[in-house]
Write a protein that holds these residues in place. Sequence first.
Motif, PDB file in Angstrom:
ATOM      1  N   LEU A   1       0.783  -0.933   0.068  1.00  0.00           N
ATOM      2  CA  LEU A   1       0.029   0.000   0.108  1.00  0.00           C
ATOM      3  C   LEU A   1       0.907   1.183  -0.036  1.00  0.00           C
ATOM      4  CD1 LEU A   1      -2.679  -1.021   2.711  1.00  0.00           C
ATOM      5  CD2 LEU A   1      -2.826  -1.202   0.131  1.00  0.00           C
ATOM      6  N   PRO A   2       0.319   2.362  -0.635  1.00  0.00           N
ATOM      7  CA  PRO A   2       1.139   3.551  -0.624  1.00  0.00           C
ATOM      8  C   PRO A   2       1.026   4.055   0.998  1.00  0.00           C
ATOM      9  CG  PRO A   2      -1.009   3.975  -1.425  1.00  0.00           C
ATOM     10  CD  PRO A   2      -0.738   2.312  -1.378  1.00  0.00           C
ATOM     11  N   GLY A   3       2.077   4.831   1.249  1.00  0.00           N
ATOM     12  CA  GLY A   3       2.400   5.201   2.549  1.00  0.00           C
ATOM     13  C   GLY A   3       3.131   4.180   3.531  1.00  0.00           C
ATOM     14  N   ARG A   4       3.481   3.156   2.803  1.00  0.00           N
ATOM     15  CA  ARG A   4       4.227   2.175   3.595  1.00  0.00           C
ATOM     16  C   ARG A   4       5.613   1.837   3.134  1.00  0.00           C
ATOM     17  NH1 ARG A   4      -0.309  -0.862   6.073  1.00  0.00           N
ATOM     18  NH2 ARG A   4      -1.671   0.730   6.438  1.00  0.00           N
ATOM     19  N   GLU A   5       6.707   1.383   3.879  1.00  0.00           N
ATOM     20  CA  GLU A   5       7.850   0.804   3.435  1.00  0.00           C
ATOM     21  C   GLU A   5       8.529   1.721   2.232  1.00  0.00           C
ATOM     22  OE1 GLU A   5       6.909  -3.279   2.791  1.00  0.00           O
ATOM     23  OE2 GLU A   5       7.179  -3.541   4.967  1.00  0.00           O
ATOM     24  N   GLU A   6       8.814   1.186   1.108  1.00  0.00           N
ATOM     25  CA  GLU A   6       9.398   2.122   0.050  1.00  0.00           C
ATOM     26  C   GLU A   6       8.410   3.069  -0.615  1.00  0.00           C
ATOM     27  OE1 GLU A   6       7.850  -1.463  -2.401  1.00  0.00           O
ATOM     28  OE2 GLU A   6       8.721  -1.285  -0.381  1.00  0.00           O
TER      29      GLU A   6
ATOM     30  N   LYS B   1       0.856   9.300  -0.893  1.00  0.00           N
ATOM     31  CA  LYS B   1      -0.349   9.613  -0.069  1.00  0.00           C
ATOM     32  C   LYS B   1      -1.120   8.245   0.261  1.00  0.00           C
ATOM     33  CE  LYS B   1      -2.200  13.902  -0.569  1.00  0.00           C
ATOM     34  NZ  LYS B   1      -3.222  14.752  -1.152  1.00  0.00           N
ATOM     35  N   PRO B   2      -1.368   7.721   1.290  1.00  0.00           N
ATOM     36  CA  PRO B   2      -2.106   6.479   2.015  1.00  0.00           C
ATOM     37  C   PRO B   2      -3.342   6.780   1.356  1.00  0.00           C
ATOM     38  CG  PRO B   2      -1.637   7.858   3.737  1.00  0.00           C
ATOM     39  CD  PRO B   2      -0.978   8.664   2.905  1.00  0.00           C
ATOM     40  N   TYR B   3      -4.157   5.425   1.102  1.00  0.00           N
ATOM     41  CA  TYR B   3      -5.584   5.738   1.137  1.00  0.00           C
ATOM     42  C   TYR B   3      -6.336   6.192   2.376  1.00  0.00           C
ATOM     43  CZ  TYR B   3      -5.100   2.802  -3.183  1.00  0.00           C
ATOM     44  OH  TYR B   3      -4.591   2.417  -4.616  1.00  0.00           O
ATOM     45  N   LEU B   4      -7.422   7.110   1.976  1.00  0.00           N
ATOM     46  CA  LEU B   4      -8.273   7.432   3.067  1.00  0.00           C
ATOM     47  C   LEU B   4      -9.614   6.913   2.731  1.00  0.00           C
ATOM     48  CD1 LEU B   4      -7.065  11.081   2.796  1.00  0.00           C
ATOM     49  CD2 LEU B   4      -6.367   9.408   4.379  1.00  0.00           C
TER      50      LEU B   4
ATOM     51  N   MET C   1     -11.708   3.318   1.747  1.00  0.00           N
ATOM     52  CA  MET C   1     -11.603   1.851   1.491  1.00  0.00           C
ATOM     53  C   MET C   1     -12.184   1.459  -0.070  1.00  0.00           C
ATOM     54  SD  MET C   1     -10.451  -1.059   2.627  1.00  0.00           S
ATOM     55  CE  MET C   1     -10.551  -0.898   4.385  1.00  0.00           C
ATOM     56  N   GLN C   2     -13.155   2.258  -0.270  1.00  0.00           N
ATOM     57  CA  GLN C   2     -13.911   1.994  -1.806  1.00  0.00           C
ATOM     58  C   GLN C   2     -12.584   2.107  -2.816  1.00  0.00           C
ATOM     59  OE1 GLN C   2     -17.334   4.555  -1.726  1.00  0.00           O
ATOM     60  NE2 GLN C   2     -18.463   2.530  -1.278  1.00  0.00           N
ATOM     61  N   SER C   3     -11.797   3.395  -2.578  1.00  0.00           N
ATOM     62  CA  SER C   3     -10.772   3.374  -3.691  1.00  0.00           C
ATOM     63  C   SER C   3      -9.671   2.332  -3.471  1.00  0.00           C
ATOM     64  CB  SER C   3     -10.202   4.825  -3.383  1.00  0.00           C
ATOM     65  OG  SER C   3     -11.271   5.883  -3.384  1.00  0.00           O
ATOM     66  N   LEU C   4      -9.483   1.969  -2.262  1.00  0.00           N
ATOM     67  CA  LEU C   4      -8.319   0.927  -2.279  1.00  0.00           C
ATOM     68  C   LEU C   4      -8.728  -0.199  -3.054  1.00  0.00           C
ATOM     69  CD1 LEU C   4      -5.901  -0.688  -0.906  1.00  0.00           C
ATOM     70  CD2 LEU C   4      -7.271  -0.590   1.072  1.00  0.00           C
ATOM     71  N   VAL C   5     -10.182  -0.853  -2.422  1.00  0.00           N
ATOM     72  CA  VAL C   5     -10.571  -2.026  -3.160  1.00  0.00           C
ATOM     73  C   VAL C   5     -10.628  -1.797  -4.670  1.00  0.00           C
ATOM     74  CG1 VAL C   5     -12.559  -3.501  -3.245  1.00  0.00           C
ATOM     75  CG2 VAL C   5     -11.900  -2.578  -1.330  1.00  0.00           C
ATOM     76  N   LYS C   6     -11.022  -0.771  -5.253  1.00  0.00           N
ATOM     77  CA  LYS C   6     -11.062  -0.499  -6.879  1.00  0.00           C
ATOM     78  C   LYS C   6      -9.608  -0.507  -7.429  1.00  0.00           C
ATOM     79  CE  LYS C   6     -12.150   2.613 -10.418  1.00  0.00           C
ATOM     80  NZ  LYS C   6     -11.004   2.271 -11.137  1.00  0.00           N
ATOM     81  N   ASP C   7      -8.803  -0.067  -6.886  1.00  0.00           N
ATOM     82  CA  ASP C   7      -7.285  -0.020  -7.198  1.00  0.00           C
ATOM     83  C   ASP C   7      -6.939  -1.505  -7.167  1.00  0.00           C
ATOM     84  OD1 ASP C   7      -7.747   2.621  -7.821  1.00  0.00           O
ATOM     85  OD2 ASP C   7      -6.352   3.379  -6.222  1.00  0.00           O
ATOM     86  N   VAL C   8      -7.089  -2.453  -6.172  1.00  0.00           N
ATOM     87  CA  VAL C   8      -6.437  -3.496  -5.943  1.00  0.00           C
ATOM     88  C   VAL C   8      -7.279  -4.592  -6.962  1.00  0.00           C
ATOM     89  CG1 VAL C   8      -6.486  -5.417  -4.420  1.00  0.00           C
ATOM     90  CG2 VAL C   8      -5.867  -3.543  -3.510  1.00  0.00           C
TER      91      VAL C   8
END
Length: 90
Positions: A52-57, A62-65, A67-74
Amino acid sequence: MIYNGKLIKNSEGISPQSTIMFCFPYAGGGAAFYAKWIQYFDKKLSVCPIQLPGREERIGEKPYLNMQSLVKDVVDAIMRLKKCLRTTKG
């Protein structure tokens, strides 16, 4: 065709006959947690951590704010990866 997205790690390690296991990090975690899993399983199971964005490298992204956007992108990333795999398998 090669999948070059940032969300799915280890996509280059997928063998044609393998089952793919997508692994989501725990809250606050990252894809590195699954690094040993990639080495542990044989070619019958390909471990593909989600980074996920905002983690490790990807800490500078910008992290996901939402959940619907995250699910769609995954889902979109998995569909693109599947399309790439079908293209390379013949």
